[in-house]
Design an enzyme around this catalytic site. Structure first.
Site, PDB file in Angstrom:
ATOM      1  N   GLU A 124      -9.944   5.855   3.136  1.00  0.00           N
ATOM      2  CA  GLU A 124     -10.677   4.765   3.765  1.00  0.00           C
ATOM      3  C   GLU A 124      -9.682   3.657   4.080  1.00  0.00           C
ATOM      4  OE1 GLU A 124     -10.244   5.060   0.549  1.00  0.00           O
ATOM      5  OE2 GLU A 124      -9.505   3.047   0.069  1.00  0.00           O
TER       6      GLU A 124
ATOM      7  N   SER B 235       1.935  -9.736  -0.621  1.00  0.00           N
ATOM      8  CA  SER B 235       1.558  -8.321  -0.602  1.00  0.00           C
ATOM      9  C   SER B 235       1.670  -7.656   0.757  1.00  0.00           C
ATOM     10  CB  SER B 235       0.127  -8.160  -1.137  1.00  0.00           C
ATOM     11  OG  SER B 235      -0.750  -9.002  -0.414  1.00  0.00           O
TER      12      SER B 235
ATOM     13  N   LYS C 240       0.815  -1.222   0.000  1.00  0.00           N
ATOM     14  CA  LYS C 240       0.000   0.000   0.000  1.00  0.00           C
ATOM     15  C   LYS C 240       0.847   1.271   0.000  1.00  0.00           C
ATOM     16  CE  LYS C 240      -4.160  -1.892   0.229  1.00  0.00           C
ATOM     17  NZ  LYS C 240      -5.090  -1.776  -0.920  1.00  0.00           N
TER      18      LYS C 240
END
Lengths: 280, 408
Positions: free
Chosen positions: B126, B392, B104
């Site tokens: 969010e 990830s 991210k």
């Protein structure tokens, strides 16, 4: 323009009056009540009624309309049932009705079927909150085929280029969003509305109605010189929330109270504190 | 919902799939937003394209990716997992080794630089699992932005550690109490904040979701995953992989890995959705198994909805996969059969998490564990094949759930 909406504007113009456009969530507190409320509203002086179709993800709405949508969904207010409500209203009232929805319930129902069923039930048009002019082609085509009006939103942030596209797809009237943000009653009007309406007038001869944050007769008095209609949503929905047992008379009284604003000289300070009603 | 997709020739040998001008990936994507947000979205698109062609912006982004986030990440040959499963050679693309513990941060650095360029002073986002929220809070601290994170109450309770991390980093975490109190309500609330404060505020969307240009921007800020992995596997093995595997919530880590390989026809790719605890609507978050095309949060894609077009609630043990829509580019890859999409259950993900932890000393996030679960099914018997899994994110944030579920 659909017949009922065209006649509505003609009638208002002939007596030099403005439109009170009321938004309600269909099915709040229940579907049968919606019929009574709309009929009472029309008798109390609402010129056009917007019937909300509830959606599970109301991204453009503040807490009052969010809660109303949740109540309506619990009451089973899905599109087919709401079209039945429209049929029921038509037995008693010829008030122009605009279906007000987020895109997905209409998309799922199908544009062609939506347009056909909306017109046969007696609705006069629709507004799809999250359908941008860029993506509206297939929807507008079906609505035109059924003779239904397509109202689109214009925002303070819209460039002139965008406003031209908005008015080119709009029929019935143009909905001028008077402030940035989500739906909900505010004490004071935004200063953004007058410049937006002025810009819109350069591109269209359609009637222009202002909405978002409008909840008091003083707002009506202030807006009457510049717009053709005033849209009130959250303040009516708040009435439903306060009087779930027998909302129709309360909503009708509120409409009458608001409409007084059209007959009042605007408060030069623009702060809208002259009149109050504690129980709205 | 147009049918156009432009195929742009970047150079004479490699082609890139690009959305059309309106942000459509085949029939999917587009820009479905209230008119109030349309001009801000246009401004975002203009700012993004300007930044993309500005070498200085690229240099800043590359510098932060390298010196702050820790790129490039290793492509690690998981020898013991390979041996244990007895088939395909398995490589892990170690996005879990990045600062903040997941992929991210790539996107957040890119978008925060964009926000600074646009003169915004406040970042909002969010978050589901909290990884995107932590990454946003981190870049806000780094670059001096005010920061507000919206998070569903349900997610706040199952990802308490990340809530604290965000607060420690100086962000305000605002609970969202509507509906299922998870990611979809958090996105709705972030959009409401954005429309109200759009002058001062930049919305860092965390996945390849939302109205155009977000799916494009987020993909472009994640595509280095695949660019690096392609170079690394060619160096390590002298050939392209046979299969790419990644979990798919919104789908940013999967697109990040897949995108660079789309024109390599021999490379197959599989996205793994959350199979949850059952196949009924509401029990899972597998949009390609039970979803249908529709519009949620600004984009046309596969979504989980009922017959009336109301959005379904979803379930997954991993908050980051627990969402009713999937990125529009994935919808196109699914419809054109360029990628395959499968689903693994909560229980399979837990087992996979446990297995990878013991065999490789790598504790994957529960989201990522869904991809590992797919490897466990596919690797045995696939001798001679090369798999790349996007690792990830790391599992530190999931310790409370793992402790409760695994009972070690």
């Amino acid at each position: 323009m659909s017949i009922r909406i065209a006649e509505c504007w003609k009638r208002l113009q002939s007596r030099n009056d403005k439109a009170l456009i009321a938004f309600l969530m269909a099915g709040d507190p229940d579907l049968a009540a919606t019929v009574k409320i709309v009929v009472a509203l029309a008798e109390a002086g609402a010129d056009i009624v917007e019937l909300g179709i509830p959606f599970s993800e109301p991204i453009a709405d503040g807490p009052v309309i969010q809660r109303s949508g949740e109540r309506a969904l619990r009451a089973g207010a899905y599109l087919p049932a709401i079209l039945d409500v429209v049929r029921e209203i038509r037995r008693e009232s010829q008030v122009p009705l605009i279906l007000f929805s987020y895109l997905n319930p209409v998309l799922r129902y199908g544009f062609e079927r939506f347009a056909a069923d909306a017109v046969s039930s007696g609705a006069d048009g629709a507004l799809i909150t999250d359908l941008s002019v860029e993506e509206a082609g297939p929807y507008v085509e079906q609505m035109r085929r059924s003779g239904l009006d397509t109202v689109f939103l214009a925002a303070p942030t819209s460039t002139d280029e965008r406003l031209k596209r908005v008015v080119s797809l709009s029929t019935g009237f143009v909905y001028a969003i008077s402030r940035m943000g989500v739906t909900g009653a505010r004490e004071q009007l935004s200063s953004a509305v007058a410049p937006l309406v002025q810009r819109l007038r350069r591109f269209t001869s359609l009637p222009i109605a202002a909405g978002f944050g409008i909840s008091r007769p003083e707002h009506f008095a202030e807006l009457a010189p510049i717009v053709d209609g005033v849209i009130v949503g959250s303040a009516f929905v708040h009435c439903l929330e306060q009087h779930p047992e027998n909302p129709a008379p309360h909503v009708a009284d509120f409409a009458k109270w608001l409409r007084q604003g059209f007959a009042t000289e605007p408060d030069p300070s623009g702060t809208g504190t002259a009149a109050t009603q504690s129980n709205r | 919902m147009s049918k156009r997709t432009a195929v742009k020739h970047a150079d004479s040998t490699r082609r890139e799939v690009q959305p059309d001008q309106g942000g459509h990936f085949g029939p999917f994507g587009g820009c479905f937003a209230p008119e109030t947000l349309m001009r801000p979205l246009e401004e975002l698109e203009e700012a993004y394209f300007q930044a993309r062609s500005d070498p200085e912006f690229q240099a800043q982004f590359d510098f932060l990716l390298h010196c702050y986030a820790g790129r490039p990440t290793p492509l690690y040959h998981a020898a013991r997992l390979t041996q244990h499963l007895g088939g395909a050679d398995i490589y892990l693309k170690r996005e879990d080794m990045l600062h903040t513990g997941a992929h991210k941060i790539n996107n957040c650095l890119g978008q925060a630089l964009l926000a600074r360029r646009m003169g915004k002073r406040r970042l909002i986002a969010e978050t589901g699992a909290g990884q995107h929220g932590v990454a946003t809070a981190t870049v806000a601290a780094l670059l001096g932005f005010e920061c507000v994170i919206y998070m569903g109450e349900e997610d706040m309770s199952r990802q308490r550690l990340n809530v604290f991390r965000m607060r420690l980093l100086g962000a305000k975490v605002t609970p969202v109490t509507a509906g299922s109190r998870t990611l979809k309500e958090a996105i709705s609330e972030t959009m409401r904040d954005w429309v109200t404060n759009v002058d001062s505020t930049y919305y860092i969307l965390g996945s390849v979701l939302g109205p155009h240009p977000y799916p494009l921007i987020v993909r472009e800020f994640q595509r280095m995953i695949g660019v690096e992995a392609r170079e690394q596997i060619l160096k390590a093995e002298g050939r392209l992989p046979d299969l790419l595997i990644a979990c798919v919530g919104g789908g940013s880590n999967a697109i990040g890995l897949f995108h660079e390989f789309l024109e390599d026809e021999s490379v197959r790719m599989v996205g793994v959705e959350a199979g949850g605890r059952g196949t009924e609507l509401g029990e899972h978050a597998a949009r390609f198994h039970g979803g249908t095309p529709g519009v949620l949060h600004g984009t046309y894609s596969y979504i989980l909805q009922d017959e009336m077009g109301q959005i379904s609630t979803t379930h997954s043990i991993s908050a980051g996969l627990d969402y009713a829509a999937v990125g529009p580019e994935h919808a196109m890859l699914f419809d054109t059969h360029r990628a395959e999409y499968t689903r693994r259950t909560d229980a399979e993900a837990l087992d996979a998490c446990h297995l990878l932890s013991r065999l490789e000393g790598v504790i994957p996030a529960l989201e990522t564990s869904h991809a590992i679960a797919e490897v466990i099914r596919r690797a045995p018997g696939a001798e001679g094949q090369l798999f790349i899994v996007n690792l990830s994110g790391r599992g530190d944030k999931d310790m409370e759930i793992l402790q409760r579920e695994l009972k070690l």
